[in-house]
Design an enzyme around this catalytic site. Sequence first.
Site, PDB file in Angstrom:
ATOM      1  CG  ASP A  92      47.325  42.884  53.440  1.00  0.00           C
ATOM      2  OD1 ASP A  92      46.740  41.979  52.225  1.00  0.00           O
ATOM      3  OD2 ASP A  92      46.977  44.245  52.628  1.00  0.00           O
ATOM      4  CB  SER A 124      38.098  32.586  38.760  1.00  0.00           C
ATOM      5  OG  SER A 124      37.320  33.554  36.896  1.00  0.00           O
ATOM      6  CE1 TYR A 159      40.305  37.670  39.640  1.00  0.00           C
ATOM      7  CE2 TYR A 159      39.234  36.483  36.960  1.00  0.00           C
ATOM      8  CZ  TYR A 159      39.452  36.746  38.988  1.00  0.00           C
ATOM      9  OH  TYR A 159      38.003  36.157  39.130  1.00  0.00           O
TER      10      TYR A 159
END
Length: 265
Positions: free
Chosen positions: A61, A140, A153
């Site tokens: 993780d 992104s 995000y």
Amino acid sequence: MTGRVEGKVAIVTGGASGIGAETCRRLAAEGARVLTTDVNAKLLAEVAAGIGDRAEPLIHDVSDEGRWREIVAHALDRFGRLDVLVNNAGIAIQGTIEETSLETWRRIHAVNSEGVFLGCKHAIPAMRASGGGSIVNVSSLAALRGTPIYAAYSASKGAVCALTKTIAVHCIERGDAIRCNSIHPGGVNTPMVHALLKQGTGLDVAAMDPVVVRENLGMGDPADIANLILFLASDESGYVNGAELCVDGGATAGTPPPRPRAAAS
Ligand SMILES: NC(=O)c1ccc[n+]([C@@H]2O[C@H](COP(=O)([O-])OP(=O)(O)OC[C@H]3O[C@@H](n4cnc5c(N)ncnc54)[C@H](O)[C@@H]3O)[C@@H](O)[C@H]2O)c1
């Protein structure tokens, strides 16, 4: 050309699916040893088995600092070096600034930005001891443009972009041969996007022909992104540092959405 990353040791996070899985396949095919990490044990094992002995799956993780220490130490114990880190693991949850709860904001940042911070922090000393390295942070297009339905995000990916430049300059100032770049994909045909589009529009992209998805929806394939990551991981990109590289089919430049093509008669 083959052997573009021959002899290099790489850690790829989020390697069980989509862009991460394809990146593991590309790096291994070009000669790297790949530690592929993810929280999804089942998919991770399948991806690693498909690659063979050049890939090793590790449950990880990315928001867990103790596990980061173990993963980096494992790379050094097993291979004696660390050359490449691809911080790819990520999650996306829709929500405007007004809809997003603090809990969601923190969850997204824990994975998308803190995970990248932790990976870079712990990989840099190992790369320095290896004589240098290349860090690729998967940000992104949402970091570069206003995307109202992805408030948390977008912000988490913006943090990745800024941190990347900070790391690149830090390493230059220290005289380390460690490069750090962020890449900014547009829409890519992966399970993440399948889930978001199904939720947002009802569109079942997973069931569509990938060629139709590319031509009618303007989406890239995981291989389009993995190819850029491979280039950045390799010594071919030795003069590319601190950059934000778009891989979006022209979306950032202002390309309009593709017009659906007429069916062949
Ligand atoms: N698909 C797109 O259109 C697109 C566009 C821009 C950026 N990205 C970014 O690319 C990266 C890969 O996305 P994808 O589209 O391949 O998605 P994906 O959902 O197919 O793969 C993401 C992987 O990350 C893993 N993951 C999630 N949380 C994790 C955690 N805490 N620790 C470790 N692994 C974890 C998931 O299990 C999954 O295997 C993400 O960072 C995403 O934000 C994707």
